[in-house]
Enzyme design. Structure first.
Site, mmCIF file in Angstrom:
data_model
loop_
_atom_site.group_PDB
_atom_site.id
_atom_site.type_symbol
_atom_site.label_atom_id
_atom_site.label_comp_id
_atom_site.label_asym_id
_atom_site.label_seq_id
_atom_site.Cartn_x
_atom_site.Cartn_y
_atom_site.Cartn_z
ATOM 1 N N ASN A 105 -10.501 -0.451 -0.110
ATOM 2 C CA ASN A 105 -8.917 0.304 0.415
ATOM 3 C C ASN A 105 -8.731 -0.327 -1.141
ATOM 4 O O ASN A 105 -8.691 -1.379 -1.218
ATOM 5 C CB ASN A 105 -8.493 -0.822 1.514
ATOM 6 C CG ASN A 105 -7.229 -1.139 1.407
ATOM 7 O OD1 ASN A 105 -6.368 -0.146 0.635
ATOM 8 N ND2 ASN A 105 -6.794 -1.672 2.729
ATOM 9 N N HIS A 150 -3.815 6.896 2.543
ATOM 10 C CA HIS A 150 -3.940 5.583 2.345
ATOM 11 C C HIS A 150 -5.166 5.617 2.770
ATOM 12 O O HIS A 150 -5.473 5.454 4.816
ATOM 13 C CB HIS A 150 -2.897 5.041 2.882
ATOM 14 C CG HIS A 150 -3.585 3.070 2.378
ATOM 15 N ND1 HIS A 150 -3.614 3.215 1.213
ATOM 16 C CD2 HIS A 150 -3.178 1.936 3.609
ATOM 17 C CE1 HIS A 150 -4.361 2.243 1.706
ATOM 18 N NE2 HIS A 150 -3.709 1.600 2.195
ATOM 19 N N CYS A 168 0.711 -1.171 0.292
ATOM 20 C CA CYS A 168 -0.277 0.077 -0.294
ATOM 21 C C CYS A 168 0.925 0.676 0.405
ATOM 22 O O CYS A 168 0.390 2.166 -0.071
ATOM 23 C CB CYS A 168 -0.973 0.439 1.255
ATOM 24 S SG CYS A 168 -2.028 -1.543 1.369
HETATM 25 O O1 UT7 Z 1 -4.351 -1.589 3.296
HETATM 26 C C1 UT7 Z 1 -3.538 -1.630 4.434
HETATM 27 C C2 UT7 Z 1 -4.078 -2.595 5.424
HETATM 28 N N1 UT7 Z 1 -5.076 -2.802 6.465
HETATM 29 C C3 UT7 Z 1 -4.908 -2.103 6.612
HETATM 30 O O2 UT7 Z 1 -4.428 -1.049 7.764
HETATM 31 C C4 UT7 Z 1 -6.810 -3.120 7.902
HETATM 32 C C5 UT7 Z 1 -6.674 -2.005 8.829
HETATM 33 N N2 UT7 Z 1 -7.820 -2.852 10.191
HETATM 34 C C6 UT7 Z 1 -8.539 -2.824 9.856
HETATM 35 O O3 UT7 Z 1 -9.528 -1.539 9.368
HETATM 36 C C7 UT7 Z 1 -10.243 -3.149 11.065
HETATM 37 O O4 UT7 Z 1 -8.862 -3.695 11.674
HETATM 38 C C8 UT7 Z 1 -10.718 -4.245 10.402
HETATM 39 C C9 UT7 Z 1 -11.566 -3.386 9.537
HETATM 40 C C10 UT7 Z 1 -9.422 -4.978 9.193
HETATM 41 C C11 UT7 Z 1 -11.613 -4.928 11.032
HETATM 42 O O5 UT7 Z 1 -12.584 -4.130 11.845
HETATM 43 P P1 UT7 Z 1 -12.377 -4.852 13.643
HETATM 44 O O6 UT7 Z 1 -13.022 -3.660 14.430
HETATM 45 O O7 UT7 Z 1 -10.771 -5.368 13.861
HETATM 46 O O8 UT7 Z 1 -13.049 -5.693 13.681
HETATM 47 P P2 UT7 Z 1 -13.192 -7.128 14.092
HETATM 48 O O9 UT7 Z 1 -11.904 -7.954 12.916
HETATM 49 O O10 UT7 Z 1 -11.857 -7.766 15.260
HETATM 50 O O11 UT7 Z 1 -13.820 -8.008 14.200
HETATM 51 C C12 UT7 Z 1 -15.090 -7.760 15.159
HETATM 52 C C13 UT7 Z 1 -16.097 -8.962 14.977
HETATM 53 C C14 UT7 Z 1 -16.144 -10.173 13.986
HETATM 54 O O12 UT7 Z 1 -17.130 -10.929 15.234
HETATM 55 P P3 UT7 Z 1 -16.970 -11.586 16.731
HETATM 56 O O13 UT7 Z 1 -15.322 -12.340 16.766
HETATM 57 O O14 UT7 Z 1 -16.750 -10.699 17.483
HETATM 58 O O15 UT7 Z 1 -18.506 -12.010 16.561
HETATM 59 C C15 UT7 Z 1 -16.003 -10.458 12.883
HETATM 60 O O16 UT7 Z 1 -16.440 -11.733 12.727
HETATM 61 O O17 UT7 Z 1 -17.288 -8.199 13.504
HETATM 62 C C16 UT7 Z 1 -16.522 -9.471 12.783
HETATM 63 N N3 UT7 Z 1 -16.731 -9.147 11.314
HETATM 64 C C17 UT7 Z 1 -18.122 -8.813 10.655
HETATM 65 N N4 UT7 Z 1 -19.773 -8.547 10.918
HETATM 66 C C18 UT7 Z 1 -20.002 -8.681 9.710
HETATM 67 C C19 UT7 Z 1 -16.033 -9.398 10.286
HETATM 68 N N5 UT7 Z 1 -15.908 -8.743 9.540
HETATM 69 C C20 UT7 Z 1 -17.558 -8.629 9.190
HETATM 70 C C21 UT7 Z 1 -18.272 -8.198 8.474
HETATM 71 N N6 UT7 Z 1 -19.301 -7.918 8.649
HETATM 72 N N7 UT7 Z 1 -17.843 -8.373 6.884
#
Ligand code: UT7
Length: 323
Positions: A279, A249, A115
């Site tokens: 993204n 970014h 990225c």
């Molecule tokens: O481009 C450079 C590289 N990438 C980044 O910079 C990404 C940086 N990180 C992020 O943007 C965030 O950490 C994410 C968007 C990837 C994830 O957000 P988060 O707040 O850290 O959520 P999480 O992964 O911890 O997931 C929380 C919950 C989970 O459920 P449980 O285990 O708490 O019951 C997931 O299963 O959200 C659930 N979940 C979803 N729910 C509905 C994950 N994806 C989805 C979805 N729809 N699409």
């Protein structure tokens, strides 16, 4: 790595975006995803996804627009640099494919800094310009992230999109500061490559998709961007208020908002396109530059702070005073 011996200004920008856009609600027909979750956790409302377009198609469209807006023709380009994690072929490079499509005659190569690729490309281009080895350099950032994610994994497939953005750079005094960082940490973010069908390989590896520890990257991103801003301002002896635009970014709206809150800066200084494109890896920043130019938001004399972060882990930032 940062250097003060540099020469670069951006003289034209362009974009190449696939026609098909896919809303969060559209994704619900493929798997169990929640529109509210995606919007509130990421800021993404839709993304563009390739159907019959190739990465070369998108790149060439962006390139031709940037060249035309620079007042040049492809024959006036004397170097092409593409930032991508992978073009339509593993080899030849995407840059060679773009070169052939637009009819340019010059050296061409790809760089992969995930990225952060666009910031790395600016640094490389600045080196060629300072050395007098090129006059007009075409930089194209392009990704087809839809081919890199596992469409059975809702936690990654909803985050990314496809697209390309380009700019032409020439000698100038716009680039005032640039800093590149890299560390090795493959476990936080990676896309595995397969080991092919060699009969000699003892540890076979299948082709993989984006694997990401989102929360780790999130923390790295917020800390790194904040530190990069401090370093840049310190190096330039520039007050924070002098920066008109923070062009970050676009990985997550909450990352941008966290940085903004820490810096106590107004929302208007942080342009976003993640809501419309998701993204786009290294494409996010040049696409923002294109959009801001089209909307006549950036004025000559404006000070821009650009920062990106991604797999590697890599990061990079620069300060540009628009000419
Ligand atoms: O481009 C450079 C590289 N990438 C980044 O910079 C990404 C940086 N990180 C992020 O943007 C965030 O950490 C994410 C968007 C990837 C994830 O957000 P988060 O707040 O850290 O959520 P999480 O992964 O911890 O997931 C929380 C919950 C989970 O459920 P449980 O285990 O708490 O019951 C997931 O299963 O959200 C659930 N979940 C979803 N729910 C509905 C994950 N994806 C989805 C979805 N729809 N699409």
């Amino acid at each position: 790595m940062n250097g003060m011996n540099m020469s670069l200004k951006i003289i034209g920008t362009g974009k190449g975006i696939p026609a098909r856009h896919v809303s969060n609600k559209d994704l619900a027909s493929f798997f169990d995803v929640d529109d509210d979750w995606i919007v509130s956790r990421t800021g993404i409302k839709k993304r563009h996804i390739c159907t019959d377009e190739t990465i070369t198609d998108l790149s060439a469209a962006a390139a031709l627009q940037a060249i035309e807006k620079s007042g040049l023709t492809p024959s006036g380009i004397d170097l092409i640099i593409c930032s991508t994690i992978g073009g339509d072929f593993r080899t030849p490079s995407l840059a060679c494919c773009v070169l052939g499509r637009i009819g340019a005659k010059c050296p061409a190569f790809d760089i992969n800094a995930a990225c952060t690729g666009f910031i790395y490309a600016l640094k490389v281009a600045s080196g060629f310009l300072s050395a007098g080895d090129a006059k007009n350099i075409l930089i194209v950032s392009a990704e087809m992230m839809s081919a890199q994610v596992d469409w059975n994994d809702r936690s990654t497939s909803v985050l990314f999109g496809d697209g390309a953005a380009a700019c032409v750079v020439a000698n100038g005094g716009a680039l005032r500061y640039i800093n590149l960082l890299a560390t090795e940490n493959t476990s936080i973010l990676n896309i595995p490559v397969d080991t092919g069908n060699s009969p000699f390989v003892s540890r076979k590896r299948e082709r993989g998709y984006v694997q990401m520890q989102g929360r780790e990257i999130f923390k790295f991103a917020v800390n790194t961007v904040e530190n990069e801003i401090k370093h840049a301002l310190n190096a330039l002896k520039m007050p924070l208020e002098q920066i008109n635009w923070f062009i970050l970014h676009q990985a997550n709206r909450r990352i941008i908002d966290s940085v903004r809150t820490k810096l106590h800066q107004p929302q208007e200084k942080f342009p976003v396109n993640i809501d419309r494109y998701g993204n786009l890896s290294s494409v996010s920043i040049p696409l923002l530059l294109f959009e801001m130019q089209e909307e006549c938001k950036i004025k000559p004399g404006d000070t821009l702070f650009l920062a990106a972060f991604g797999a590697g882990l890599t990061a990079g930032s620069c300060v540009v005073v628009w000419e």
